[in-house]
Design a protein around this motif. Structure first.
Motif, PDB file in Angstrom:
ATOM      1  N   UNK A  80      40.568 -31.701 -11.809  1.00 34.73           N
ATOM      2  CA  UNK A  80      40.103 -32.032 -13.158  1.00 34.73           C
ATOM      3  C   UNK A  80      40.915 -31.021 -14.108  1.00 34.73           C
ATOM      4  N   UNK A  81      42.083 -30.660 -13.595  1.00 38.53           N
ATOM      5  CA  UNK A  81      42.695 -29.289 -14.399  1.00 38.53           C
ATOM      6  C   UNK A  81      42.486 -29.623 -16.091  1.00 38.53           C
ATOM      7  N   UNK A  82      42.096 -28.373 -16.971  1.00 37.11           N
ATOM      8  CA  UNK A  82      42.199 -28.362 -18.206  1.00 37.11           C
ATOM      9  C   UNK A  82      41.253 -29.265 -18.931  1.00 37.11           C
ATOM     10  N   UNK A  83      40.451 -30.147 -18.090  1.00 38.50           N
ATOM     11  CA  UNK A  83      39.547 -30.905 -18.837  1.00 38.50           C
ATOM     12  C   UNK A  83      38.180 -30.066 -18.925  1.00 38.50           C
ATOM     13  N   UNK A  84      37.331 -30.237 -19.896  1.00 39.86           N
ATOM     14  CA  UNK A  84      36.062 -29.789 -20.025  1.00 39.86           C
ATOM     15  C   UNK A  84      35.205 -30.389 -18.892  1.00 39.86           C
ATOM     16  N   UNK A  85      34.458 -29.523 -18.046  1.00 41.36           N
ATOM     17  CA  UNK A  85      33.409 -29.824 -17.321  1.00 41.36           C
ATOM     18  C   UNK A  85      32.167 -29.275 -17.372  1.00 41.36           C
ATOM     19  N   UNK A  86      31.176 -30.221 -17.442  1.00 41.34           N
ATOM     20  CA  UNK A  86      29.639 -29.939 -17.665  1.00 41.34           C
ATOM     21  C   UNK A  86      29.142 -29.138 -16.345  1.00 41.34           C
ATOM     22  N   UNK A  87      27.856 -28.678 -16.555  1.00 46.31           N
ATOM     23  CA  UNK A  87      27.153 -28.429 -15.212  1.00 46.31           C
ATOM     24  C   UNK A  87      26.891 -29.266 -14.356  1.00 46.31           C
ATOM     25  N   UNK A  88      26.407 -30.582 -14.905  1.00 48.42           N
ATOM     26  CA  UNK A  88      26.150 -31.671 -13.852  1.00 48.42           C
ATOM     27  C   UNK A  88      27.625 -32.132 -13.263  1.00 48.42           C
TER      28      UNK A  88
END
Length: 106
Positions: A80-88
């Protein structure tokens, strides 16, 4: 700076508190979700790379080893590199890692 207590339970709690918030950008040393969490714990910018973590001001050869769960998390989130990731999203990845590696010592 001394090493940090990197307990899986503490990281999971932090992610759950930020369920719908962006917690980081995997694949970016100092913005990875794990790096963001460690940085908040120690009060200074820290990074993660592969199997190690440490302060931004230090050369990577002086960084400490991540626990197994954290190494797996960094490896799994690289896709998922360089993509925003949420806590969920981060929590879901940890759950999948635990499901697939049930017999490992965390």
């Amino acid at each position: 700076m001394s090493t940090v207590d990197l307990r899986l339970e503490a990281f999971c709690s932090w992610l759950c508190e930020r369920e719908s918030e962006v917690v980081g950008y995997p694949g970016i040393w100092f913005n990875d979700p794990l790096a963001e969490w460690i940085s908040q714990q120690v009060g200074r910018v820290c990074g993660v790379e592969g199997k190690v973590y440490g302060p931004a001001a230090w050369d990577m050869c002086r960084w400490w080893w991540l626990p197994l769960w954290a190494q797996l998390f960094v490896a799994w989130t690289d896709k998922y590199a360089k993509r925003a990731m949420t806590g969920e999203q981060a929590f879901a990845i940890l759950a999948e890692i635990e499901r697939r590696h049930q017999r490992l010592e965390w």
